[in-house]
Design a protein around this motif. Structure first.
Motif, PDB file in Angstrom:
ATOM      1  N   LYS A  49       0.819  -1.212   0.000  1.00  0.00           N
ATOM      2  CA  LYS A  49       0.000   0.000   0.000  1.00  0.00           C
ATOM      3  C   LYS A  49       0.853   1.263   0.000  1.00  0.00           C
ATOM      4  O   LYS A  49       0.440   2.311  -0.502  1.00  0.00           O
ATOM      5  N   GLY A  50       2.046   1.166   0.561  1.00  0.00           N
ATOM      6  CA  GLY A  50       2.944   2.317   0.576  1.00  0.00           C
ATOM      7  C   GLY A  50       3.679   2.517  -0.736  1.00  0.00           C
ATOM      8  O   GLY A  50       4.430   3.483  -0.889  1.00  0.00           O
ATOM      9  N   GLY A  51       3.461   1.594  -1.698  1.00  0.00           N
ATOM     10  CA  GLY A  51       4.108   1.726  -3.003  1.00  0.00           C
ATOM     11  C   GLY A  51       5.552   1.272  -3.022  1.00  0.00           C
ATOM     12  O   GLY A  51       6.282   1.568  -3.980  1.00  0.00           O
ATOM     13  N   HIS A  52       5.990   0.529  -1.998  1.00  0.00           N
ATOM     14  CA  HIS A  52       7.371   0.032  -1.963  1.00  0.00           C
ATOM     15  C   HIS A  52       7.439  -1.312  -2.684  1.00  0.00           C
ATOM     16  O   HIS A  52       7.624  -2.369  -2.075  1.00  0.00           O
ATOM     17  N   HIS A  53       7.287  -1.265  -3.987  1.00  0.00           N
ATOM     18  CA  HIS A  53       7.052  -2.473  -4.768  1.00  0.00           C
ATOM     19  C   HIS A  53       8.316  -3.232  -5.150  1.00  0.00           C
ATOM     20  O   HIS A  53       8.233  -4.334  -5.699  1.00  0.00           O
ATOM     21  N   THR A  54       9.474  -2.663  -4.890  1.00  0.00           N
ATOM     22  CA  THR A  54      10.693  -3.359  -5.284  1.00  0.00           C
ATOM     23  C   THR A  54      10.824  -4.715  -4.596  1.00  0.00           C
ATOM     24  O   THR A  54      11.405  -5.637  -5.159  1.00  0.00           O
ATOM     25  N   THR A  55      10.271  -4.836  -3.398  1.00  0.00           N
ATOM     26  CA  THR A  55      10.369  -6.125  -2.703  1.00  0.00           C
ATOM     27  C   THR A  55       9.570  -7.202  -3.414  1.00  0.00           C
ATOM     28  O   THR A  55       9.868  -8.398  -3.275  1.00  0.00           O
ATOM     29  N   LEU A  56       8.562  -6.817  -4.170  1.00  0.00           N
ATOM     30  CA  LEU A  56       7.751  -7.776  -4.924  1.00  0.00           C
ATOM     31  C   LEU A  56       8.341  -8.080  -6.298  1.00  0.00           C
ATOM     32  O   LEU A  56       7.779  -8.842  -7.066  1.00  0.00           O
ATOM     33  N   MET A  57       9.490  -7.488  -6.577  1.00  0.00           N
ATOM     34  CA  MET A  57      10.129  -7.708  -7.878  1.00  0.00           C
ATOM     35  C   MET A  57      11.239  -8.747  -7.817  1.00  0.00           C
ATOM     36  O   MET A  57      11.824  -9.093  -8.837  1.00  0.00           O
ATOM     37  N   HIS A  58      11.527  -9.261  -6.597  1.00  0.00           N
ATOM     38  CA  HIS A  58      12.576 -10.280  -6.496  1.00  0.00           C
ATOM     39  C   HIS A  58      12.119 -11.619  -7.057  1.00  0.00           C
ATOM     40  O   HIS A  58      12.916 -12.370  -7.629  1.00  0.00           O
ATOM     41  N   THR A  59      10.856 -11.930  -6.875  1.00  0.00           N
ATOM     42  CA  THR A  59      10.337 -13.197  -7.370  1.00  0.00           C
ATOM     43  C   THR A  59       9.783 -13.024  -8.771  1.00  0.00           C
ATOM     44  O   THR A  59       8.901 -12.187  -9.001  1.00  0.00           O
ATOM     45  N   HIS A  60      10.294 -13.796  -9.693  1.00  0.00           N
ATOM     46  CA  HIS A  60       9.801 -13.798 -11.059  1.00  0.00           C
ATOM     47  C   HIS A  60       9.050 -15.100 -11.328  1.00  0.00           C
ATOM     48  O   HIS A  60       9.445 -16.170 -10.850  1.00  0.00           O
ATOM     49  N   VAL A  61       7.984 -14.974 -12.068  1.00  0.00           N
ATOM     50  CA  VAL A  61       7.183 -16.133 -12.450  1.00  0.00           C
ATOM     51  C   VAL A  61       7.344 -16.356 -13.947  1.00  0.00           C
ATOM     52  O   VAL A  61       7.181 -15.426 -14.743  1.00  0.00           O
ATOM     53  N   THR A  62       7.697 -17.573 -14.316  1.00  0.00           N
ATOM     54  CA  THR A  62       7.736 -17.952 -15.727  1.00  0.00           C
ATOM     55  C   THR A  62       6.460 -18.698 -16.056  1.00  0.00           C
ATOM     56  O   THR A  62       6.137 -19.704 -15.427  1.00  0.00           O
ATOM     57  N   MET A  63       5.740 -18.166 -17.027  1.00  0.00           N
ATOM     58  CA  MET A  63       4.480 -18.772 -17.451  1.00  0.00           C
ATOM     59  C   MET A  63       4.653 -19.437 -18.816  1.00  0.00           C
ATOM     60  O   MET A  63       5.350 -18.892 -19.694  1.00  0.00           O
ATOM     61  N   LEU A  64       4.017 -20.563 -18.985  1.00  0.00           N
ATOM     62  CA  LEU A  64       3.918 -21.208 -20.288  1.00  0.00           C
ATOM     63  C   LEU A  64       2.502 -20.918 -20.775  1.00  0.00           C
ATOM     64  O   LEU A  64       1.531 -21.450 -20.239  1.00  0.00           O
ATOM     65  N   ILE A  65       2.399 -20.057 -21.761  1.00  0.00           N
ATOM     66  CA  ILE A  65       1.097 -19.582 -22.224  1.00  0.00           C
ATOM     67  C   ILE A  65       0.826 -20.122 -23.623  1.00  0.00           C
ATOM     68  O   ILE A  65       1.686 -20.040 -24.506  1.00  0.00           O
ATOM     69  N   SER A  66      -0.351 -20.658 -23.822  1.00  0.00           N
ATOM     70  CA  SER A  66      -0.758 -21.072 -25.160  1.00  0.00           C
ATOM     71  C   SER A  66      -2.200 -20.671 -25.389  1.00  0.00           C
ATOM     72  O   SER A  66      -2.993 -20.591 -24.443  1.00  0.00           O
ATOM     73  N   GLY A  67      -2.543 -20.390 -26.638  1.00  0.00           N
ATOM     74  CA  GLY A  67      -3.910 -20.031 -26.969  1.00  0.00           C
ATOM     75  C   GLY A  67      -4.252 -18.577 -26.758  1.00  0.00           C
ATOM     76  O   GLY A  67      -5.422 -18.215 -26.777  1.00  0.00           O
ATOM     77  N   MET A  68      -3.268 -17.708 -26.574  1.00  0.00           N
ATOM     78  CA  MET A  68      -3.529 -16.268 -26.467  1.00  0.00           C
ATOM     79  C   MET A  68      -3.377 -15.637 -27.840  1.00  0.00           C
ATOM     80  O   MET A  68      -2.472 -15.990 -28.600  1.00  0.00           O
ATOM     81  N   SER A  69      -4.253 -14.705 -28.167  1.00  0.00           N
ATOM     82  CA  SER A  69      -4.174 -14.053 -29.477  1.00  0.00           C
ATOM     83  C   SER A  69      -2.921 -13.197 -29.571  1.00  0.00           C
ATOM     84  O   SER A  69      -2.456 -12.615 -28.586  1.00  0.00           O
ATOM     85  N   ARG A  70      -2.393 -13.101 -30.771  1.00  0.00           N
ATOM     86  CA  ARG A  70      -1.231 -12.250 -30.986  1.00  0.00           C
ATOM     87  C   ARG A  70      -1.565 -10.778 -30.762  1.00  0.00           C
ATOM     88  O   ARG A  70      -0.702  -9.994 -30.386  1.00  0.00           O
ATOM     89  N   HIS A  71      -2.813 -10.420 -30.980  1.00  0.00           N
ATOM     90  CA  HIS A  71      -3.181  -9.027 -30.740  1.00  0.00           C
ATOM     91  C   HIS A  71      -3.090  -8.688 -29.258  1.00  0.00           C
ATOM     92  O   HIS A  71      -2.574  -7.630 -28.886  1.00  0.00           O
ATOM     93  N   LEU A  72      -3.547  -9.592 -28.389  1.00  0.00           N
ATOM     94  CA  LEU A  72      -3.457  -9.311 -26.955  1.00  0.00           C
ATOM     95  C   LEU A  72      -2.011  -9.345 -26.487  1.00  0.00           C
ATOM     96  O   LEU A  72      -1.615  -8.556 -25.617  1.00  0.00           O
ATOM     97  N   ILE A  73      -1.208 -10.236 -27.040  1.00  0.00           N
ATOM     98  CA  ILE A  73       0.218 -10.256 -26.702  1.00  0.00           C
ATOM     99  C   ILE A  73       0.840  -8.905 -27.039  1.00  0.00           C
ATOM    100  O   ILE A  73       1.598  -8.332 -26.240  1.00  0.00           O
ATOM    101  N   TRP A  74       0.482  -8.360 -28.212  1.00  0.00           N
ATOM    102  CA  TRP A  74       0.996  -7.057 -28.624  1.00  0.00           C
ATOM    103  C   TRP A  74       0.474  -5.948 -27.714  1.00  0.00           C
ATOM    104  O   TRP A  74       1.229  -5.081 -27.267  1.00  0.00           O
ATOM    105  N   ARG A  75      -0.806  -5.968 -27.417  1.00  0.00           N
ATOM    106  CA  ARG A  75      -1.428  -4.883 -26.672  1.00  0.00           C
ATOM    107  C   ARG A  75      -1.085  -4.908 -25.185  1.00  0.00           C
ATOM    108  O   ARG A  75      -0.967  -3.855 -24.551  1.00  0.00           O
ATOM    109  N   LEU A  76      -0.907  -6.097 -24.586  1.00  0.00           N
ATOM    110  CA  LEU A  76      -0.722  -6.194 -23.133  1.00  0.00           C
ATOM    111  C   LEU A  76       0.647  -6.734 -22.734  1.00  0.00           C
ATOM    112  O   LEU A  76       1.401  -6.062 -22.038  1.00  0.00           O
TER     113      LEU A  76
END
Length: 450
Positions: A49-76
């Protein structure tokens, strides 16, 4: 759509321990030490809530994504700098008819017929273009001719074509995805489906993240307005596809091994090039921008497509030169616009956008600082780069040179940069050498056959 999270450490334990370490006098606080700490959730929500978000940047999540449109990949997924992706390439991988995304409110049979037409045109163009491609590629690259033909034919495929990819982001970026999904100007229903999937996955992975996920769900983001017509008038764009303006400083820093080595030491050792830069108005295809936006340090304003919509599409030169291919291409592009406009009346612009072809031209405004643009210029002035992106970057460098920007003559492909530094091999592409000794050419003589 399928989204799989690869296993990671509990993000809340890492974030809280990182925060505690800042104020702990006796060494690093490990994630295990915070797992059962009584104040863990209070501190997690407090730093969030205080906006100290760097602590939440240490953990990275790798996702295996399939079936998403290329337009949404481009836009988001690729519209910001805080990610890494490895996505199936439409340049080098043959597309399949079953890989399409259908708007939920659309008439399935109509969209199936449209997608089938697109795919038939794609396959037909590959065969028609193949002899032309074989005639211009070097003999030792002849085996790649079909892939090059695919690269050109893919322009008739629509943004509703789906993709599969590895996508890695940190926790705060996942929360932002959840928040901004509802503000997407196109493919909003699909974006919200993705947001729901990752929200559930985050809470399942770490129950302590539930309040943060709920905050993201309740957020009210606003997609930015941008008056492209007014901006074009202000900077004097008439009919140019590329216009460089607002130059600050110059590019006359020392181009040395930091720029020529494949590790790009210039990204770790910033020099005076980061103090200068320039803006560019660009008109390009959706397909080209999908490549362009991978240069994360070239941030750009990409307006909602409805605000800049026109029936304008890019035509690859090799298609324009072949009457049979051009007839197929023009028919396919006209059909795409006709179908899109009919669906726009039924579904609204955002959901009908799946029908827009890869060739559909958009407009954007980009800002580059010189050090990072030097890297971009190397990658995109390479003769192996996508032809349309090559032409755009060549146009940027040509204008910088014409404007007398000191050091603009150093913006060259990797082989020319390495040749000047006497680094061997001159071409770093190995078996993918384009077959042309570009480092021996004058910049004015650069010419792509394909």
């Amino acid at each position: 759509m399928q989204v799989e999270f690869l296993e990671v450490d509990t993000p809340s334990n890492v974030a809280v321990s990182a925060a505690r370490t800042c104020y702990f006098p006796n060494g690093i606080v490990t994630p295990d030490a915070s797992a059962s700490w009584s104040r863990k959730d209070d501190l997690l929500q407090g730093i969030f809530k205080g906006g100290h978000h760097t602590t939440l940047m240490h953990t990275h999540v790798t996702m295996l994504i399939s079936g998403m449109s290329r337009h949404l990949i481009w836009r988001l997924l690729h519209a910001h700098p805080y990610y890494n992706s490895e996505q199936v390439s439409q340049r080098y991988a043959k597309m399949k008819i079953e890989n399409f995304v259908y708007p939920a409110a659309g008439e399935r049979s109509d969209w199936e017929a449209y997608y089938q037409h697109c795919f038939d045109d794609y396959e037909q163009l590959i065969e028609v273009l193949l002899p032309d491609v074989e005639a211009v590629v070097p003999k030792f690259r002849r085996k790649d001719s079909r892939k090059k033909a695919q690269e050109m034919a893919r322009y008739v495929l629509p943004g509703g074509m789906s993709a599969y990819l590895y996508h890695t982001v940190n926790i705060i970026t996942l929360l932002r995805y959840i928040a901004v999904a509802k503000a997407m100007p196109e493919c909003r229903a699909e974006a919200e489906e993705f947001a729901a999937i990752i929200a559930e996955a985050l809470v399942k992975m770490d129950a302590s993240l539930a309040p943060l996920v709920e905050h993201a769900r309740e957020a009210a983001p606003v997609f930015p307005d941008f008056d492209m017509a007014a901006h074009k008038a202000k900077i004097g764009v008439t009919n140019e596809a590329v216009k460089v303006y607002d130059i600050v400083g110059d590019a006359a820093f020392d181009v040395n091994e930091n720029y020529a080595d494949v590790l790009r030491f210039s990204q770790m050792l910033p020099d005076s090039g980061v103090l200068g830069g320039f803006s560019t108005y660009t008109r390009l295809s959706l397909s080209a921008d999908a490549q362009n936006q991978r240069h994360r340090r070239s941030p750009a304003v990409r307006p909602a497509l409805e605000s800049i919509y026109a029936r304008n599409a890019y035509t690859p030169p090799i298609i324009a030169k072949n009457p049979e291919a051009l007839a197929i291409y023009e028919r396919a592009i006209a059909r795409s616009y006709d179908f899109f406009e009919a669906q726009r009346e039924l579904l609204g612009f955002g959901e009908a956008a799946y029908a827009l072809s890869n060739a559909h031209e958009i407009e954007l405004v980009e800002r580059d600082e010189f050090t990072s643009f030097h890297h971009k210029a190397q990658m995109r002035l390479c003769y192996n780069a996508q032809e349309e992106i090559f032409d755009i970057v060549y146009g940027q460098v040509k204008q910088l040179r014409a404007m007398g920007v000191p050091g603009a003559e150093e913006l060259l492909p990797p082989c020319a940069t390495r040749f000047a530094m006497k680094i061997r091999p001159t071409c770093p592409e190995g078996d993918h050498f384009c077959g042309i000794k570009v480092w021996k050419l004058e910049f004015e003589d650069y010419k792509r056959e394909i």
